[in-house]
Design an enzyme around this catalytic site. Structure first.
Site, short mmCIF file in Angstrom:
data_model
loop_
_atom_site.label_atom_id
_atom_site.label_comp_id
_atom_site.label_asym_id
_atom_site.label_seq_id
_atom_site.Cartn_x
_atom_site.Cartn_y
_atom_site.Cartn_z
N CYS A 113 69.32 135.84 67.97
CA CYS A 113 68.93 137.35 67.02
C CYS A 113 69.03 138.39 68.02
O CYS A 113 68.51 139.28 67.39
CB CYS A 113 67.63 136.63 66.26
N HIS A 262 64.55 143.61 65.44
CA HIS A 262 64.94 142.50 64.71
C HIS A 262 64.26 142.09 63.49
O HIS A 262 62.79 141.93 63.97
CB HIS A 262 65.14 141.22 65.67
N ASN A 292 66.24 137.29 57.26
CA ASN A 292 66.71 137.50 58.78
C ASN A 292 68.32 137.31 58.93
O ASN A 292 68.72 136.07 58.64
CB ASN A 292 66.02 136.33 59.54
N1 COA Z 1 58.20 126.88 50.90
C1 COA Z 1 56.84 126.24 50.50
N2 COA Z 1 56.33 125.76 51.68
C2 COA Z 1 56.86 125.81 52.88
C3 COA Z 1 58.10 126.57 53.26
C4 COA Z 1 58.77 127.01 51.91
N3 COA Z 1 59.71 127.54 52.02
N4 COA Z 1 58.44 126.24 54.38
C5 COA Z 1 57.25 125.59 54.89
N5 COA Z 1 56.41 125.33 54.12
C6 COA Z 1 55.24 124.45 54.26
C7 COA Z 1 55.11 123.67 55.26
O1 COA Z 1 55.76 122.51 55.18
C8 COA Z 1 53.51 123.38 55.67
O2 COA Z 1 53.14 122.42 54.85
P1 COA Z 1 52.04 121.32 55.34
O3 COA Z 1 50.94 122.23 55.88
O4 COA Z 1 51.91 120.45 54.26
O5 COA Z 1 52.65 120.71 56.49
C9 COA Z 1 53.06 124.69 55.21
O6 COA Z 1 53.91 125.45 54.33
C10 COA Z 1 52.82 125.78 56.54
O7 COA Z 1 53.94 125.72 57.32
P2 COA Z 1 53.74 126.65 58.59
O8 COA Z 1 54.78 126.20 59.21
O9 COA Z 1 52.45 126.45 59.15
O10 COA Z 1 53.94 128.15 57.94
P3 COA Z 1 53.87 129.37 58.71
O11 COA Z 1 52.67 130.11 58.48
O12 COA Z 1 53.95 129.00 60.35
O13 COA Z 1 55.31 130.21 58.28
C11 COA Z 1 57.57 130.25 58.95
C12 COA Z 1 56.40 129.31 58.41
C13 COA Z 1 58.77 129.51 59.50
C14 COA Z 1 57.80 131.47 58.12
C15 COA Z 1 56.97 131.04 60.23
O14 COA Z 1 56.51 130.13 61.31
C16 COA Z 1 57.98 131.96 60.98
O15 COA Z 1 58.37 132.78 60.50
N6 COA Z 1 58.22 131.73 62.37
C17 COA Z 1 59.31 132.42 62.85
C18 COA Z 1 60.53 131.88 62.42
C19 COA Z 1 61.53 133.02 62.70
O16 COA Z 1 61.51 133.98 62.94
N7 COA Z 1 62.76 132.50 63.43
C20 COA Z 1 63.69 133.22 63.74
C21 COA Z 1 63.47 133.91 65.19
S1 COA Z 1 64.63 134.89 65.42
#
Ligand code: COA
Length: 335
Positions: A113, A262, A292
């Site tokens: 990214c 980004h 993204n």
């Molecule tokens: N829909 C519903 N629930 C979802 C889900 C979705 N699409 N994706 C994950 N969950 C669930 C998980 O399974 C978890 O459930 P559990 O508590 O029963 O295990 C719950 O939601 C919380 O997951 P968590 O990982 O704690 O959520 P979060 O607040 O950290 O958000 C992201 C997840 C991926 C959105 C966030 O961590 C993020 O944006 N991270 C950076 C990713 C990124 O930018 N990557 C590219 C970098 S360039």
């Protein structure tokens, strides 16, 4: 050495829109969860006959038109991508052929990214040293073909797109000691932390784990991510690199007019802006429309902000991007 200026910008998003409601039909997710956790409402998906170089060419044509530069006048093409049309040759070589940019040498940069920011910094070096007069920098990505459509943790986040910038040397007068505020790329700051490679990767398809039927059955050729850890790391990293690139030019966040970042997650951006004490209104946001788009997202944002008339001559732009590697960085540009 003369400073590099951005002479033109362009972007391209495929026509097909995939909404959060569409994804509710594919995985156990909801529009509310995706909006609240990420800020994303919809993303674009390339047509079956479109490949990354096709997206890149469309964005490049817009940027070349704005810059008033013909493809045959380009000396260099750098494409930031981790989803090239094929493992080799480079996506940049294919873009060169499609544009008819016969004089340009061309190569890809792999920084996920942060790809367009890395490509911008690489091209800047060639322009500043005078080795290159006209450079095309592209961030192009077709991540909807790299995500696992059964993994709700990742498939809701990504989209396809391309953004481009045409670079050239600014007039020498812009860089004279009498000029208090030189225009162009003032500084770039690139960082890598390879010990965190496992946080975000596509395990199969390279020399370590070649593509085999078993690996494909196990979905190892698709993107894997530890979202929580990436989130935590991203906020700290982007704040530090932005402070460093501003500091390299004796500047501070209070002098920033625009943030072109980004777009991975709205909450990451809000946390970064809050720590830098930069008002959110200064940051161009489009992840609600595109999700993204990896290396495409920074140049797409720059192009949108530019075409919306937001960027005024002399404005200070702080750019920042982070992705798999982990690879990240920042740049400061005076428009
Ligand atoms: N829909 C519903 N629930 C979802 C889900 C979705 N699409 N994706 C994950 N969950 C669930 C998980 O399974 C978890 O459930 P559990 O508590 O029963 O295990 C719950 O939601 C919380 O997951 P968590 O990982 O704690 O959520 P979060 O607040 O950290 O958000 C992201 C997840 C991926 C959105 C966030 O961590 C993020 O944006 N991270 C950076 C990713 C990124 O930018 N990557 C590219 C970098 S360039």
């Amino acid at each position: 050495m003369s400073r590099t200026q951005i002479l033109g910008t362009g972007s391209y998003a495929p026509a097909r829109v995939l909404t959060n409601q569409d994804l509710e039909q594919l995985v156990d997710t909801s529009d509310t969860w995706i909006r609240e956790r990420t800020g994303i409402q919809e993303r674009r998906q390339a047509a079956p006959d479109e490949a990354t170089s096709d997206l890149a060419v469309q964005a490049s044509l817009h940027a070349l038109q704005m810059a008033g530069v013909a493809p045959e006048d380009l000396d260099l093409i750098v494409v930031g991508t981790v989803t090239p049309d094929m493992p080799m040759p480079s996506c940049a070589a294919l873009v060169q052929a499609k544009l008819g940019a016969r004089r340009a040498f061309a190569f890809d940069v792999s920084a996920a990214c942060a790809g367009a920011l890395y490509a911008l910094s690489v091209a800047d070096q060639f322009v500043r040293t005078g080795q290159v007069k006209r450079a095309l920098v592209v961030g192009a990505e077709l991540l909807t073909r790299a995500v696992d459509w059964s993994d709700r943790n990742t498939c809701v986040l990504f989209g396809d797109g391309a953004g481009a910038m045409v670079l050239g040397p600014g007039p020498a007068s812009d860089d004279s000691p009498e000029t208090m505020a030189p225009r162009g790329i003032l500084s770039t700051c690139l960082r890598t932390e390879g010990s965190m490679a496992d946080l975000l990767c596509i395990p199969a398809g390279g020399s370590r784990t070649p593509v085999t039927a078993d690996n494909v059955d196990a979905n190892l050729h698709k993107l894997k991510m530890n979202g929580k850890e990436v989130f935590r790391f991203a906020v700290r990293a982007l704040v530090e690199s932005t402070q460093a690139s501003l500091g390299a030019h004796g500047m501070h966040p209070g002098q920033v007019d625009h943030v072109i970042a980004h777009q991975a997650n709205l909450r990451i951006l809000e946390a970064v802006l809050q720590r830098l004490e930069i008002p959110r209104e200064k940051c161009w946001l489009n992840l609600h429309k595109y999700g993204n788009t990896s290396s495409a997202s920074l140049p797409m944002s720059l192009d949108e902000a530019q075409r919306a008339g937001r960027l005024k001559r002399g404005d200070v732009i702080a750019m920042m991007a982070i992705g798999a590697g982990m690879a990240w960085g920042s740049a400061v540009v005076r428009w």
